[in-house]
Each structure stands twice: as structure tokens, then as C-alpha cells.
Design an enzyme around this catalytic site. Structure first.
Site, PDB file in Angstrom:
ATOM      1  N   LEU A  60      36.017   6.443  40.243  1.00 41.32           N
ATOM      2  CA  LEU A  60      35.715   5.000  40.306  1.00 41.32           C
ATOM      3  C   LEU A  60      34.898   4.620  41.541  1.00 41.32           C
ATOM      4  CD1 LEU A  60      39.066   3.356  39.056  1.00 41.32           C
ATOM      5  CD2 LEU A  60      37.133   4.138  37.709  1.00 41.32           C
TER       6      LEU A  60
ATOM      7  N   ASN B 263      31.680   4.514  41.693  1.00 41.36           N
ATOM      8  CA  ASN B 263      30.548   3.670  41.280  1.00 41.36           C
ATOM      9  C   ASN B 263      30.798   3.113  39.876  1.00 41.36           C
ATOM     10  OD1 ASN B 263      28.049   2.440  41.679  1.00 41.36           O
ATOM     11  ND2 ASN B 263      26.928   4.101  40.685  1.00 41.36           N
TER      12      ASN B 263
ATOM     13  N   SER C 157      17.125  15.132  35.935  1.00 42.27           N
ATOM     14  CA  SER C 157      16.263  13.956  35.978  1.00 42.27           C
ATOM     15  C   SER C 157      14.804  14.387  35.915  1.00 42.27           C
ATOM     16  CB  SER C 157      16.519  13.220  37.294  1.00 42.27           C
ATOM     17  OG  SER C 157      15.484  12.320  37.569  1.00 42.27           O
TER      18      SER C 157
ATOM     19  N   TYR D 263      17.297  13.232  47.050  1.00 42.61           N
ATOM     20  CA  TYR D 263      17.890  13.100  45.704  1.00 42.61           C
ATOM     21  C   TYR D 263      17.192  14.041  44.716  1.00 42.61           C
ATOM     22  CZ  TYR D 263      18.373  11.414  40.968  1.00 42.61           C
ATOM     23  OH  TYR D 263      18.555  11.369  39.610  1.00 42.61           O
TER      24      TYR D 263
ATOM     25  N   LYS E  16      18.690  17.503  42.579  1.00 38.54           N
ATOM     26  CA  LYS E  16      18.613  17.768  41.132  1.00 38.54           C
ATOM     27  C   LYS E  16      17.904  19.091  40.890  1.00 38.54           C
ATOM     28  CE  LYS E  16      21.007  14.496  39.653  1.00 38.54           C
ATOM     29  NZ  LYS E  16      22.253  14.763  38.965  1.00 38.54           N
TER      30      LYS E  16
END
Ligand code: UD1
Length: 461
Positions: free
Chosen positions: A106, A108, A226, A273, A277
Site C-alpha cells: 500500500l 502507492n 517499459s 528509472y 528497468k
């Protein structure tokens, strides 16, 4: 250390839910006559977990089950299953009849999302006159020791005879048929400010998780990747193909039968970020290369937007949103005066950047297609784009939402955002051919569903 003492160790440290503790501890005396034997897990030292476990880590279960469990049913585990894409995927899995274990801390997301998923799935089952699958929720940080306890809970030890030696061997059999891993941080801006936090969760967390899954013989894995892994290759202005980024050398064949060798190359990963990935994929590719029993699919999301048409489930991130549609939502709700359009000098039809927006339910269905494919045809490490193949400019996306809402959205044209690319559109061929999956919804439908959600949230508050 015996299984019981090892369990007590883990539970005492990390699990405060009394009911579950009791149920878990009593498992040491359950009936193993049906071919299974007591589960003896290796003793785990503190050193094996270099992650902080929050003091208030709760292992919590919510079940919608009507029928009693017989102990043999299979589950799909969805880690991060209450977030934006995770909750829509959980819902689609339930609608498709899969039992689901949701693991979410929880950080986000909100607990109410679970209620809403449960309600929508129950409604679907009622309308279609089909039984409601099992839905279990554990409020757990997937990096904590509680995860080991949880995986152990869904495992049995099975005695089999080794074909070569003829000796009896004990192996671990899990009732978790597949794992979908969504739990990662995803803000570009935040990742630049707090790179270690991003590497720790998105990379170290993944490595730790894979080790745990291996211990329990769970090797069917779907990873949230992504389109960001393509880096500046997106700027070539062509739809991005999966082979534009490979982790090991691959041979591809075109329709004329000509073979091309593709070497691993990376170009212009713009931020921590994006690198998390990329590293995640690279690690998974290496793991699958070393152990052919692994079946791993990395799904490269383009720009998931929209929400379930019910208007009950949507994107409600904690903290300040940075993605286009969540920012637009804030403007529509009056929480922001205008949208800053980052860059109007891109070489595109209206000067704003082009993205491949894809309805989140299409993304969710893409996970189910990938799971099915992985179970039947999965082999090592595979990548698939989840995109529509259609490019939409930022201004066109804004117009679609203006139409849905019937009102104008105030805009300010500002400088390009650092790290942005001008165009990012998926080649959809591989997913269509291999997974039999393609998008059903348009950007207009994405906008209509989002507006429906926004107006319903406004009515509720
Ligand atoms: C971003 C990430 C990408 C990540 C994805 C997750 C960057 C550079 N990339 O993709 O790595 O996988 O989110 O969802 O952040 N825009 C505005 N004004 C805004 C917000 C966005 O003009 O307030 C523009 C952006 O400049 C971009 C487009 O809208 O051209 C889409 O932006 P966004 O929704 O943040 O997605 P991506 O940048 O494509």
C-alpha cells in the site's frame, strides 16, 4: 533448524496478524498423507535479507471465497496488485476465472482498491453466472521476510522418484502457478533525486524475489518493463521493435528467409528509472539463460491510460503525479490551474511529442495473454511490447479528454522536459503474432473512461 522453528523466527519478526500466525504455525501438524510431506525450509539468516522490514509490517488476508479451499487450487500471485496497472490486471484475472493472491504494501495504493476490485469481479461473475474465483490479499512488502512465509504457505513438499538414479527425492511444489511483478517505483524525476532508493527496490528487490521464487520452484514470471528501455532509439521516428533491444545475441529471420544477427546494444537510457528497468530485464535474461526451467516474459509498456469503464477503479497515485493523464486529471478536478505542455518544437505534426497511449484494460489483458503463452510456449526470456501501434500527440491527447469532459483544458507551452523523447510508438507485430493479443480500445475510449472516473470521484467526495 526445523521447519517450525524457522517459521516461528520469520513470523515473530514480521507478521503480526494473529489469525494467520496461528493458521500458519498449525500447518506443521497438517495431514501429509496425500503425497506431500512437511515443508522444511532452509533456515534463513538475517544476512540473507539486507532490506529493512517496516516495524508495522502486517500480513493481512482478505478473502472473497465462498467455497472452502481444498488445498490444491492454483493461484496467480500479483505483486503490487493494488496499484494502477496491478489492480486492473487483478480484476481481469478474476474475470477470466483465475484465483489471485495480491501482495501489496500500500505504499502507492489504497485498501479501498481491493474492495472495488472485489465488487467489480463479483458483479461480473454474477452477471455471467460463473463462480467467483478466490481473491487473497496480503499487506506485505515483497522484499520483507514475510514474503518467504507467504510463499512457504502455498507450497508442499512432494516425494518423487529420480528417473536416472531411481532414488526418492523430495521437491517443492507451489500452488502459485505464475507471478506477475508490478511492485516498482516509476517516477523519472524521483529516480534522478533518489537513485539508490530506485536501485534498491527495482533491482535489489527483484534479485531477492527471484531467489525466493527459485527456492519454491516457481519459475513462471511476468515482469513489468517499459518502453523506456529503448532509450534514445525511440528518436529514430520508427515504431520500436522488440529486437531493437536484446540482452543476448539473437538471430532473426525475415519473410524472405534472410537471417540477421542482433547484438545487445543500449542507447541513451535517460535516467535511473530507465536503467532499473533495463537492469531488471538484463538480470532476467541472464537467469533464464542459466536455468532453462525459467519462463520469463518482460512486457514493455508504452503509455497506459484510461481505466475500467465502471468508473470505480482508476489511477490514484500517492504524491505528486508527473505523467500526462494523471496531471490532466488534476486540472479537470481543479487541483491544478493548467497543463504545462513540455515542448512544442518536436518534429511532429503539431510540434508536441508523440506517444503510444494504450487503454489500461488492454494492458491488463496483455498480461493474461502473456501468462497463457508463457505456460504453453514460454521458453527462457522473452520480450513483448504492449502498445497500440498508433501515435498520438500530446495536444491530440488533450483534445480527446476535452471532448470527453465537454470543457476546455487550459494549457501553457513550456520547454521540453529533460530526458523526454519526441516519439515513442510500438511495433505490435510480435505480440499479435505470438500472444494473439492486440489492443481493442482507442484513445477516445481511454479519455471517456477516465472522465467517467474523474466525474464519479468528484461526486463521491
Ligand atoms: C514516462 C517515463 C517513462 C515511463 C512512463 C511510465 C519520462 C521521460 N518517461 O513516459 O520512462 O515508463 O512515464 O508511465 O518521464 N507531458 C506534458 N506535461 C505534463 C506531463 C507530460 O507535456 O505535465 C508530456 C511529456 O513531455 C510527454 C508526454 O506528455 O511528451 C507523455 O508523458 P508521460 O505521461 O510522463 O509519459 P512518458 O514521458 O512517455
Amino acid at each position: 533448524m526445523s521447519s517450525t522453528s524457522s517459521s516461528r523466527f520469520d513470523l515473530g519478526d514480521h507478521v503480526q496478524d494473529q489469525d494467520l500466525s496461528e493458521e500458519y504455525l498449525s500447518s506443521s501438524s497438517r495431514d501429509y498423507s496425500a503425497g506431500s510431506s512437511p515443508l522444511t525450509t532452509p533456515a534463513l539468516s538475517d544476512e540473507e535479507f539486507d532490506f529493512d522490514v517496516p516495524e508495522d509490517a502486517l500480513l493481512e488476508e482478505r478473502s472473497t471465497t465462498q467455497a472452502p479451499a481444498d488445498g490444491s487450487e492454483k493461484y496467480i500471485m500479483v505483486i503490487g496488485g493494488l496499484g494502477y496497472i496491478g489492480s486492473h490486471t487483478t480484476l481481469e484475472l478474476l474475470r477470466e476465472g483465475h484465483n489471485v493472491i495480491v501482495v501489496d504494501n500500500l505504499s502507492n495504493s489504497y485498501k479501498t482498491v481491493l474492495k472495488n476490485v472485489k465488487m467489480l469481479a463479483a458483479h461480473h461473475c454474477k452477471v455471467n453466472n460463473v463462480p467467483m474465483p478466490r481473491l487473497r490479499f496480503f499487506r506485505v512488502d515483497y522484499r520483507s521476510k514475510a514474503m518467504h512465509v507467504l510463499l512457504e504457505r502455498y507450497s508442499n513438499l512432494v516425494m518423487t522418484v529420480d528417473a536416472t538414479s531411481g532414488k526418492q527425492v523430495v521437491s517443492c511444489q507451489s500452488r502459485i502457478a505464475g507471478v506477475i511483478h508490478f511492485a516498482a517505483y516509476k517516477s523519472v524525476v524521483e529516480s534522478i533525486k533518489q537513485p539508490l532508493r530506485y536501485y534498491r527496490n527495482n533491482v535489489c528487490g527483484l534479485v531477492n524475489l527471484l531467489q525466493e521464487l527459485e527456492r519454491f520452484n516457481i519459475r513462471n514470471f511476468i515482469f513489468s518493463s517499459s518502453a523506456t528501455v529503448y532509450g534514445s532509439k525511440a528518436n529514430a521516428g520508427l515504431p520500436l521493435k522488440e529486437e531493437d533491444l536484446v540482452h543476448h545475441q539473437v538471430k532473426t529471420q525475415n519473410e524472405a528467409g534472410e537471417t540477421t544477427i542482433v547484438e545487445p546494444t543500449i542507447e541513451g537510457l535517460s535516467c535511473p528509472y530507465a536503467r532499473t528497468k533495463y537492469f531488471g530485464e538484463a538480470i532476467l535474461a541472464d537467469v533464464a539463460e542459466a536455468d532453462p526451467d525459467w519462463r520469463i516474459v518482460a512486457l514493455r509498456y508504452f503509455n497506459p491510460v484510461g481505466c475500467d469503464p465502471s468508473g470505480v477503479l482508476g489511477e490514484s497515485p500517492r504524491g505528486e503525479p508527473t505523467n500526462l493523464f494523471p496531471v490532466l486529471t488534476q486540472v479537470l478536478k481543479g487541483d491544478r490551474s493548467n497543463l504545462n505542455v513540455f515542448g512544442s518544437d518536436w518534429p511532429t505534426r503539431d510540434g508536441t511529442a508523440i506517444r503510444d497511449f494504450i487503454h489500461v484494460l488492454d494492458v491488463a489483458r496483455g498480461h493474461i495473454a502473456a501468462l497463457n503463452w508463457n505456460s504453453k510456449k514460454g521458453n527462457g526470456f522473452s520480450t513483448f511490447n504492449l502498445g497500440s501501434g498508433t501515435g498520438t500527440t500530446v495536444l491530440e491527447a488533450v483534445r480527446s479528454l476535452e471532448q470527453a469532459a465537454g470543457r476546455e483544458i487550459p494549457l501553457a507551452l513550456v520547454d521540453r522536459r529533460p530526458g523526454d523523447v519526441g516519439m515513442c510508438v510500438a511495433s505490435t507485430e510480435r505480440a499479435a503474432k505470438e500472444l494473439g493479443w492486440s489492443t481493442r480500445e482507442s484513445i477516445t475510449k481511454c479519455a471517456a473512461d477516465l472522465w467517467n472516473y474523474v466525474s464519479k470521484v468528484a461526486l463521491r467526495s
